[in-house]
Design a protein around this motif. Structure first.
Motif, PDB file in Angstrom:
ATOM      1  N   ASP A  13       1.341  -1.327   0.192  1.00  0.00           N
ATOM      2  CA  ASP A  13       0.191   0.093   0.025  1.00  0.00           C
ATOM      3  C   ASP A  13       0.592   1.577   0.059  1.00  0.00           C
ATOM      4  O   ASP A  13       0.350   2.413  -0.485  1.00  0.00           O
ATOM      5  CB  ASP A  13      -0.776  -0.353   0.779  1.00  0.00           C
ATOM      6  CG  ASP A  13      -0.025  -0.297   2.769  1.00  0.00           C
ATOM      7  OD1 ASP A  13      -0.005  -1.346   2.664  1.00  0.00           O
ATOM      8  OD2 ASP A  13      -0.055   0.566   3.061  1.00  0.00           O
ATOM      9  N   ASP A  29     -10.473  -1.932  -9.099  1.00  0.00           N
ATOM     10  CA  ASP A  29     -10.663  -2.898  -8.601  1.00  0.00           C
ATOM     11  C   ASP A  29     -11.716  -3.615  -8.661  1.00  0.00           C
ATOM     12  O   ASP A  29     -12.367  -3.631  -9.253  1.00  0.00           O
ATOM     13  CB  ASP A  29     -11.860  -1.867  -7.462  1.00  0.00           C
ATOM     14  CG  ASP A  29     -13.090  -2.657  -6.321  1.00  0.00           C
ATOM     15  OD1 ASP A  29     -12.584  -3.792  -6.024  1.00  0.00           O
ATOM     16  OD2 ASP A  29     -12.467  -1.559  -5.142  1.00  0.00           O
ATOM     17  N   THR A  31     -12.955  -6.564  -6.803  1.00  0.00           N
ATOM     18  CA  THR A  31     -13.946  -7.100  -5.998  1.00  0.00           C
ATOM     19  C   THR A  31     -15.645  -7.786  -6.154  1.00  0.00           C
ATOM     20  O   THR A  31     -15.656  -7.307  -7.465  1.00  0.00           O
ATOM     21  CB  THR A  31     -14.732  -6.543  -5.444  1.00  0.00           C
ATOM     22  OG1 THR A  31     -13.328  -5.326  -4.553  1.00  0.00           O
ATOM     23  CG2 THR A  31     -15.299  -6.685  -4.207  1.00  0.00           C
ATOM     24  N   TYR A 104      -6.960  -4.548  -6.820  1.00  0.00           N
ATOM     25  CA  TYR A 104      -6.986  -5.483  -5.486  1.00  0.00           C
ATOM     26  C   TYR A 104      -8.082  -4.721  -5.331  1.00  0.00           C
ATOM     27  O   TYR A 104      -8.968  -5.509  -6.660  1.00  0.00           O
ATOM     28  CB  TYR A 104      -6.504  -3.778  -4.766  1.00  0.00           C
ATOM     29  CG  TYR A 104      -7.840  -2.966  -4.972  1.00  0.00           C
ATOM     30  CD1 TYR A 104      -8.681  -2.554  -4.021  1.00  0.00           C
ATOM     31  CD2 TYR A 104      -7.718  -1.634  -5.570  1.00  0.00           C
ATOM     32  CE1 TYR A 104      -9.733  -0.919  -3.874  1.00  0.00           C
ATOM     33  CE2 TYR A 104      -8.604  -0.997  -6.141  1.00  0.00           C
ATOM     34  CZ  TYR A 104      -9.755  -0.710  -4.526  1.00  0.00           C
ATOM     35  OH  TYR A 104     -10.474   0.317  -4.525  1.00  0.00           O
ATOM     36  N   ASP A 105      -8.620  -6.213  -4.406  1.00  0.00           N
ATOM     37  CA  ASP A 105      -9.625  -5.931  -4.395  1.00  0.00           C
ATOM     38  C   ASP A 105     -10.691  -6.186  -2.462  1.00  0.00           C
ATOM     39  O   ASP A 105      -9.583  -5.938  -1.715  1.00  0.00           O
ATOM     40  CB  ASP A 105     -10.834  -7.506  -4.604  1.00  0.00           C
ATOM     41  CG  ASP A 105      -9.887  -8.692  -4.120  1.00  0.00           C
ATOM     42  OD1 ASP A 105      -9.718  -8.862  -2.543  1.00  0.00           O
ATOM     43  OD2 ASP A 105      -9.241  -9.743  -4.807  1.00  0.00           O
ATOM     44  N   SER A 106     -11.643  -6.291  -2.513  1.00  0.00           N
ATOM     45  CA  SER A 106     -11.861  -6.462  -0.806  1.00  0.00           C
ATOM     46  C   SER A 106     -12.154  -7.815  -0.058  1.00  0.00           C
ATOM     47  O   SER A 106     -12.682  -7.872   0.862  1.00  0.00           O
ATOM     48  CB  SER A 106     -13.105  -5.351  -0.517  1.00  0.00           C
ATOM     49  OG  SER A 106     -13.976  -5.528  -0.757  1.00  0.00           O
ATOM     50  N   GLY A 109      -8.676 -10.977  -1.825  1.00  0.00           N
ATOM     51  CA  GLY A 109      -7.130 -11.146  -2.789  1.00  0.00           C
ATOM     52  C   GLY A 109      -7.190 -11.645  -4.578  1.00  0.00           C
ATOM     53  O   GLY A 109      -6.750 -11.988  -5.372  1.00  0.00           O
ATOM     54  N   ALA A 112      -8.359  -9.781  -7.533  1.00  0.00           N
ATOM     55  CA  ALA A 112      -7.302  -9.571  -7.559  1.00  0.00           C
ATOM     56  C   ALA A 112      -6.351 -10.619  -8.610  1.00  0.00           C
ATOM     57  O   ALA A 112      -5.832  -9.577  -9.506  1.00  0.00           O
ATOM     58  CB  ALA A 112      -6.695  -8.146  -6.459  1.00  0.00           C
ATOM     59  N   VAL A 128      -0.382  -6.905  -8.393  1.00  0.00           N
ATOM     60  CA  VAL A 128      -1.729  -7.337  -7.352  1.00  0.00           C
ATOM     61  C   VAL A 128      -1.519  -6.340  -6.406  1.00  0.00           C
ATOM     62  O   VAL A 128      -0.200  -6.405  -4.925  1.00  0.00           O
ATOM     63  CB  VAL A 128      -2.006  -9.182  -6.923  1.00  0.00           C
ATOM     64  CG1 VAL A 128      -2.701  -8.763  -5.570  1.00  0.00           C
ATOM     65  CG2 VAL A 128      -2.938  -9.187  -7.906  1.00  0.00           C
ATOM     66  N   GLY A 132      -5.055  -5.247  -0.836  1.00  0.00           N
ATOM     67  CA  GLY A 132      -6.467  -5.519  -0.567  1.00  0.00           C
ATOM     68  C   GLY A 132      -6.655  -4.462  -0.258  1.00  0.00           C
ATOM     69  O   GLY A 132      -5.972  -3.093   0.618  1.00  0.00           O
ATOM     70  N   TRP A 133      -7.597  -4.230  -0.425  1.00  0.00           N
ATOM     71  CA  TRP A 133      -8.237  -2.821   0.173  1.00  0.00           C
ATOM     72  C   TRP A 133      -8.676  -2.988   2.047  1.00  0.00           C
ATOM     73  O   TRP A 133      -8.191  -1.551   2.232  1.00  0.00           O
ATOM     74  CB  TRP A 133      -9.949  -2.668  -0.078  1.00  0.00           C
ATOM     75  CG  TRP A 133     -10.444  -1.751   0.797  1.00  0.00           C
ATOM     76  CD1 TRP A 133     -11.364  -1.587   1.773  1.00  0.00           C
ATOM     77  CD2 TRP A 133     -10.436  -0.507   0.570  1.00  0.00           C
ATOM     78  NE1 TRP A 133     -12.095  -0.526   2.366  1.00  0.00           N
ATOM     79  CE2 TRP A 133     -11.332   0.047   1.570  1.00  0.00           C
ATOM     80  CE3 TRP A 133     -10.270   0.652  -0.566  1.00  0.00           C
ATOM     81  CZ2 TRP A 133     -11.988   1.921   1.578  1.00  0.00           C
ATOM     82  CZ3 TRP A 133     -10.137   1.713  -0.693  1.00  0.00           C
ATOM     83  CH2 TRP A 133     -11.075   2.206   0.246  1.00  0.00           C
TER      84      TRP A 133
END
Length: 295
Positions: A13, A29, A31, A104-106, A109, A112, A128, A132-133
């Motif tokens: 991050d 994103d 997700t 990325y994702d929430s 992972g 992503a 990646v 993630g988020w």
């Protein structure tokens, strides 16, 4: 030629926050909503766009793996589109020749990682966001809101796909490996309950393809959703794949968790990896294709 922006297949991050203004960088994103099945055959999924609109990394756009980033004509969910269709969808998200993408994702992972694998399969540089988020939020970085992800379109800015077909494999090849007619090691990335058949499945039948090894994708992450330290990651993978024949063919239920395992193997330097896109959703449709349970 300018130097590559991405340091490798994984970024943290802090690295991302320092480079959000770089014009080469596109943040997506990926997700997707995939509720736990209530009974065998219960396959429900949905776009994560609403959650992205509520809060997201500034400048990011939502990449819909349930929509134009999947092939609607395929007999299974989340199928990778043809290279030209994939490139066209990514171009609408702002990806151009010369772009580098951080996904990325929430959702742990895996989404992503799926997008990362798809991007690499048409030779788009991608990485990646580790953790993630959740990692972005925990790092105290800026958060954006709203659903405006309009991209300025220019006829001079194109995304030219350069396909890498060796990154994917299909039903016939997997059947041949399963019968011992061609080399390869089948590796299932589902959680243990999905592998041994003790858990409810989204697909028509439970279990794994006979002869498969079990290497759950989520088991390669720590409690915060980041990949395990390199030495620990290598030890876990080696315990399963030591002596495994090449290529390593990864599958799961729908080609998503398998992408997370593919990312782990890539981090360890392994290159002989192919992803079975149809995975168990496709395999289980025909009762003549064998599945094994351990319960």
């Amino acid at each position: 030629m300018t130097d590559a922006l991405l340091p490798g297949p994984l970024v943290d991050d802090t690295w991302l926050a320092a480079r959000l203004d770089d014009p080469r960088l596109v943040v997506l994103d990926a997700t997707t909503l995939l509720p736990s099945p209530r009974h065998d055959g219960d396959h429900r999924s949905g776009s994560g766009r609403t959650g992205w609109a509520e809060r997201h990394i500034p400048g990011s756009r939502h990449a819909d793996l349930t929509g134009e980033l999947s092939d609607p004509e395929a007999p299974y969910h989340f199928a990778v589109p043809a290279p030209e269709a994939l490139a066209a969808a990514l171009q609408r998200l702002g990806v151009r020749d010369g772009s580098e993408v951080v996904a990325y994702d929430s959702g742990g992972g895996i989404w992503a990682a799926r997008l990362w694998w798809m991007l690499r399969s048409i030779s788009v540089p991608a990485a990646v966001l580790d953790g993630g988020w959740q990692a972005w939020e925990a790092g105290g970085h800026a958060v954006a809101h709203g659903d405006d992800d309009t991209v300025a379109v220019s006829g001079e800015e194109q995304l030219t796909p350069v396909p890498r077909p060796e990154m994917w494999t299909g039903l016939r090849e997997v059947e041949a490996v399963n019968r011992g007619e061609r080399p390869g090691t089948l590796v299932c990335a589902l959680p243990p309950g999905g592998f041994d058949g003790s858990a409810v499945t989204r697909y028509s039948r439970r279990g794994h393809i006979p002869g498969s090894l079990s290497l759950p994708g989520r088991g390669l992450l720590d409690s915060e959703g980041r990949f395990l330290p390199a030495a620990e990651l290598a030890a876990q993978v080696e315990a399963v794949l030591k002596g495994a024949g090449s290529p390593v063919i990864l599958y799961c239920g729908g080609g998503i968790s398998a992408a997370g395992t593919a990312l782990a193997l890539t981090l360890l330097g392994r290159q002989d990896i192919a992803l079975y896109d149809g995975s168990l959703e496709e395999w289980s449709q025909d009762p003549s294709r064998p599945l094994m349970t351990d319960v």
